[in-house]
Design an enzyme around this catalytic site. Structure first.
Site, PDB file in Angstrom:
ATOM      1  N   SER A 129    -131.934 -52.967  -7.162  1.00  0.00           N
ATOM      2  CA  SER A 129    -132.832 -53.675  -8.079  1.00  0.00           C
ATOM      3  C   SER A 129    -133.024 -52.955  -9.414  1.00  0.00           C
ATOM      4  CB  SER A 129    -134.185 -53.922  -7.412  1.00  0.00           C
ATOM      5  OG  SER A 129    -134.060 -54.849  -6.357  1.00  0.00           O
TER       6      SER A 129
ATOM      7  N   LYS B 107    -143.600 -56.053   3.509  1.00  0.00           N
ATOM      8  CA  LYS B 107    -143.666 -57.452   3.072  1.00  0.00           C
ATOM      9  C   LYS B 107    -144.796 -58.244   3.733  1.00  0.00           C
ATOM     10  CE  LYS B 107    -139.030 -58.504   1.387  1.00  0.00           C
ATOM     11  NZ  LYS B 107    -137.938 -59.492   1.448  1.00  0.00           N
TER      12      LYS B 107
ATOM     13  N   GLY C  59    -129.185 -64.810  13.472  1.00  0.00           N
ATOM     14  CA  GLY C  59    -130.271 -63.849  13.376  1.00  0.00           C
ATOM     15  C   GLY C  59    -131.625 -64.537  13.320  1.00  0.00           C
TER      16      GLY C  59
ATOM     17  N   GLY D 225    -134.635 -62.626  12.312  1.00  0.00           N
ATOM     18  CA  GLY D 225    -135.560 -61.709  11.651  1.00  0.00           C
ATOM     19  C   GLY D 225    -136.205 -62.337  10.429  1.00  0.00           C
TER      20      GLY D 225
ATOM     21  N   TYR E 272    -124.174 -57.890   0.774  1.00  0.00           N
ATOM     22  CA  TYR E 272    -123.398 -57.842  -0.474  1.00  0.00           C
ATOM     23  C   TYR E 272    -122.602 -56.546  -0.627  1.00  0.00           C
ATOM     24  CZ  TYR E 272    -127.731 -55.451  -1.728  1.00  0.00           C
ATOM     25  OH  TYR E 272    -128.827 -54.623  -1.732  1.00  0.00           O
TER      26      TYR E 272
END
EC number: 1.1.1.25
Length: 286
Positions: free
Chosen positions: A21, A70, A129, A131, A231
């Site tokens: 980021s 989060k 998945g 999650g 990625y």
């Protein structure tokens, strides 16, 4: 140039040393000519409240929140967007006029960005998945008007909870990865999305394995779009395998950039953010 007037935006999580980021956000901030910098700040669970409250007092204009905070950050925000409430996860905050944290989640918009130009209405999808990332993906598929979603996971408890959260919004079913029905579902799927960490460069998983093993994928054919949220490496083992089958493949870089661009727009009150600058910065770095 950084000066005594420069403000900052921070990524808070633990760990954050691997994050890309700062690369893409600082490229965008420089391009836009804003007197802002973006930094990554490691923060332990027990320090979260202290850090969040301290950042209100200094020149911090916004935050990204990543694992493991989060969900924990909810109690520290005065305003929470409907999408963040729905996903039970926050990834972006800014200080409001009352110097309190306003929060949202940009992951759904990031996920759907590379799919917007494709006609996927009433199509069939599979999500691998169960999650936190799967929540954003499923909400994105609902927004894109998919007809059915099949979620495949190793973990029955998280799978059941995930299905329960969305079963009133779309035709959705959960299957364990060893269920015999997965072969037919993969053969018929228009889109398959991998939200598991299998194939990621920085995980303990072996680099050349596919999610749930090679046999799981034997019915994959060229009509299916395969989207891997990973990625790095690019391409992932799954996308290499899928490309050989003739599939359209999408990696997670565009999602990463798009959610980051949405975050930057949120911090700057709707400023148009240069996706291409952020994307190019990451490609050059990787």
């Amino acid at each position: 140039m950084i000066s005594s007037k420069t403000s900052f935006i921070a990524l808070i999580g633990n760990p954050v040393s691997h994050s890309l980021s700062p690369i893409m956000q600082n490229a965008a901030l420089q391009y836009l000519g804003l007197d802002l910098i973006y930094i990554a700040m490691p923060c332990k669970d027990e320090d979260l409240e202290l850090v969040m409250n301290s950042l209100k007092k200094i020149n911090c204009k916004g935050l990204n929140i990543t694992i493991p905070h989060k969900e924990k950050v909810f109690d520290l925000c005065s305003e929470i967007s409907p999408i963040a409430n729905k996903l039970k996860a926050i990834n972006t905050l800014k200080l409001n006029s009352a110097k309190e944290w306003s929060a949202t989640n940009t992951d759904v918009e990031g996920f759907i960005y590379p799919l917007k130009t494709l006609n996927l209405t009433k199509k069939q999808s599979i999500v691998l998945g169960s999650g936190g990332a799967a929540r954003s993906v499923i909400q994105g598929l609902i927004n894109l008007n998919f007809s059915t979603i099949s979620v495949v996971s190793r973990n029955k408890s998280s799978l059941d909870e995930l299905i329960k959260n969305f079963e009133n919004q779309i035709t959705i079913e959960g299957l364990l990865n060893n269920d015999n029905r997965t072969e037919t579902l993969i053969e018929e799927a228009d889109l398959i999305v991998n939200t598991t960490p299998v194939g990621m460069k920085t995980t303990k998983h072996e680099m050349n394995v596919l999610p749930y093993g090679d046999v799981f994928w034997r019915s994959l054919n060229s009509k299916t779009i395969v989207y891997d949220l990973i990625y790095n490496p690019a391409p992932t083992p799954l996308l290499k395998f899928s490309a050989k089958k003739g599939c359209i493949t999408i990696d997670g870089l565009k999602m990463l950039v798009a959610q980051g661009a949405k975050s930057l727009s949120f911090w700057t009150n709707g400023l148009e953010v240069p996706f291409h600058i952020m994307n190019d910065a990451l490609k050059n770095y990787l």
